[in-house]
Design an enzyme around this catalytic site. Structure first.
Site, PDB file in Angstrom:
ATOM      1  N   VAL A   1       2.739  -3.031  -5.074  1.00 37.76           N
ATOM      2  CA  VAL A   1       3.624  -3.679  -6.043  1.00 37.76           C
ATOM      3  C   VAL A   1       4.161  -4.960  -5.423  1.00 37.76           C
ATOM      4  CG1 VAL A   1       5.743  -3.478  -7.401  1.00 37.76           C
ATOM      5  CG2 VAL A   1       4.302  -1.459  -7.061  1.00 37.76           C
TER       6      VAL A   1
ATOM      7  N   ALA B   1       7.221  -7.103  -1.491  1.00 37.38           N
ATOM      8  CA  ALA B   1       6.107  -6.265  -1.941  1.00 37.38           C
ATOM      9  C   ALA B   1       6.163  -4.942  -1.187  1.00 37.38           C
ATOM     10  CB  ALA B   1       4.779  -6.970  -1.686  1.00 37.38           C
ATOM     11  N   LYS B   2       5.424  -3.975  -1.634  1.00 36.65           N
ATOM     12  CA  LYS B   2       5.319  -2.696  -0.921  1.00 36.65           C
ATOM     13  C   LYS B   2       4.092  -1.972  -1.420  1.00 36.65           C
ATOM     14  CE  LYS B   2       7.879  -0.159   2.039  1.00 36.65           C
ATOM     15  NZ  LYS B   2       8.859  -0.575   3.055  1.00 36.65           N
ATOM     16  N   GLY B   3       3.550  -1.098  -0.562  1.00 32.29           N
ATOM     17  CA  GLY B   3       2.386  -0.322  -0.970  1.00 32.29           C
ATOM     18  C   GLY B   3       2.540   1.116  -0.541  1.00 32.29           C
TER      19      GLY B   3
ATOM     20  N   ASP C   1       4.911   1.324   7.539  1.00 30.84           N
ATOM     21  CA  ASP C   1       6.120   2.002   7.041  1.00 30.84           C
ATOM     22  C   ASP C   1       5.946   3.477   7.403  1.00 30.84           C
ATOM     23  OD1 ASP C   1       8.662   1.606   5.373  1.00 30.84           O
ATOM     24  OD2 ASP C   1       7.713   3.232   4.278  1.00 30.84           O
TER      25      ASP C   1
END
Ligand code: NAD
Length: 434
Positions: free
Chosen positions: A78, A123-125, A164
């Protein structure tokens, strides 16, 4: 202050693909954004931008297991906001990952990057997978397929993933290699948190824990909490929690309670932080550590402390736990550990919360240094990196503290006010396309 909070609009927004609740990650984020509206002045007309991710990608990640079976996992990337620069944010492997959670984590990255003034969006996944159930080769296949699937929207100038929860330098090396193979380049700058000999930065692995310690020590100084003998409880003894705990212990504080997914350990006289870290490496968790007494998980929240450090997952400090906490300061090492209702209870009880968007920003700050070093192919010493990290994060904290005091608002709203002002100013200056 309380009136402004009560006057805030409801947390729901009209995105068709999520159903946030008041305490779910995206609902928590929306409630936090609602609170900055009154401080945005003429930029308030752009606030809706922050309530909508720019782009959310869902991908299927099929792999062949070592036994020949084919399994499918769901993956996400995202990009919440790219107004101030390329997307930046980690990748999480966890069986409970959802699109809603990744949306919230990406939005917190937008705010964090702006709060410390890095030239990034957010952003992050994530992949909905339990990596503990996969062999190393299976984990590599998951990582490579996921990287290929999101390959069209990541890149050194587009969106730069990082580690992460349950991802590390090895996972970043596979991501970098896959992206490089697919694009016919050696694209070291596509991810950060890489191994050192692949363009990784010295100091990156410990950077988030260091930032928690540096901002925590600064907050303690401002609140007149002496470091010597300060009682500290840490939830999550992974990368961030253990590195922060080690630095606090070296500075003279006592780690009195720790909790992770394997157990909860207490010792009023202080746990031996380095020995505990070694125990976690050998056994996979704090459970069974002989240097303290095992206690029931819920008792963790009753421990008498000066500082509480949530360093595990979101939503851990709920309203009932906030009523019981016996601490003067909460250092949010995890992303989104405090639900909005608990925030209000802690504020009313005079417990200061140093919000995630500043407290755990050390990791992304050194990721930024890594990205800069990769572009220039010139690498800095660990001493230079730590000095620059400390300066950026302490200056950012001072700015946020001052803003919060100026408006008489909690530090979280202060941090969001500083950050959202920067994001919305960039949005306004760029204007709407077309
Ligand atoms: P990690 O995988 O190294 O450690 C996670 C820790 O959380 C482990 O100790 C695990 O046992 C614990 N945990 C998991 N589920 C739990 C549960 N139900 N109850 C108690 N403990 C539980 O991950 P990490 O990199 O240390 O990340 C921890 C937090 O810090 C996350 O919220 C992450 O988003 C945030 N964070 C990490 C970084 C980074 O650089 N790694 C940067 C900023 C923020």
């Amino acid at each position: 202050m309380a009136d402004i909070i009560r006057a805030a609009p409801p947390v729901m927004n009209n995105l068709s693909y999520v159903q946030p609740t008041a305490s779910s990650p995206w609902g928590t984020y929306l409630a936090q954004v609602d609170r900055v509206g009154p401080y945005m002045g003429s930029l308030a007309r752009w606030v809706e931008t922050l309530r909508r991710p720019k782009r959310a990608l869902i991908v299927d990640v099929p792999i062949e297991l070592d036994n020949g079976e084919i399994v499918h996992f769901e993956g996400y990337r995202v990009q919440h906001n790219l107004s101030r620069g390329p997307g930046k944010g980690g990748v999480r492997y966890h069986p409970a990952v959802t699109l809603e959670e990744v949306m919230a984590l990406s939005a917190w990255m937008t705010v964090k990057n702006a709060a410390v003034n890095l030239p990034y969006g957010g952003a992050k996944g994530g992949i909905r997978v339990d990596p503990a159930k996969l062999s190393l080769k299976e984990l590599e296949r998951v990582t490579r397929r996921y990287t290929s699937e999101i390959g069209g929207i990541i890149g050194p100038q587009q969106d730069i993933p990082a580690p992460d929860v349950n991802t590390n330098a090895q996972v970043m090396a596979w991501m970098m290699d896959t992206y490089s193979m697919n694009t016919g380049t050696t694209a070291t700058g596509v991810v950060t948190g890489k191994p050192i000999h692949l363009g990784g930065s010295l100091g990156r692995v410990k950077a988030t824990g260091r930032g928690v310690f540096v901002t925590g020590a600064e907050a303690m100084r401002r609140l007149n909490i002496p470091m010597a003998g300060a009682r500290i409880a840490v939830q999550g003894y992974g990368n961030v929690g253990s590195n922060a705990a080690l630095l606090f212990a070296v500075a003279g504080a006592k780690i009195v309670a720790v909790q992770d997914h394997t157990g909860t350990v207490y010792n009023a006289a202080g746990l031996d932080a380095p020995r505990l870290a070694a125990h976690v490496v050998h056994t996979g968790g704090v459970g069974g550590f002989s240097g303290g007494e095992g206690i029931p998980p819920e008792s963790f929240w009753d421990a008498e402390t000066d500082v509480l450090i949530p360093a595990a997952l979101e939503g851990q400090i709920t309203a009932p736990r906030a009523e019981r906490l016996r601490a003067r300061l909460v250092l949010e090492a995890a992303n989104g550990p405090t639900v909005p209702e608990a925030d209000d209870i802690l504020a009313a009880r005079g417990i200061t919360v140093l919000p995630d968007v500043i407290c755990n920003a050390g990791g992304v700050i050194v990721s930024y240094f890594e990205w800069v070093q990769d572009f220039s192919s010139y690498f800095w010493t660990e001493e230079e990196i730590n000095q620059r990290l400390d300066k950026i994060i302490v200056d950012a904290l001072a700015h946020i503290w001052h803003t919060a005091q100026q408006h008489g608002i909690p530090l979280r709203t202060g941090a969001f006010t500083v950050a959202c002002g920067r994001i919305l100013m960039a949005r306004q200056e760029r204007g709407l396309y077309p």
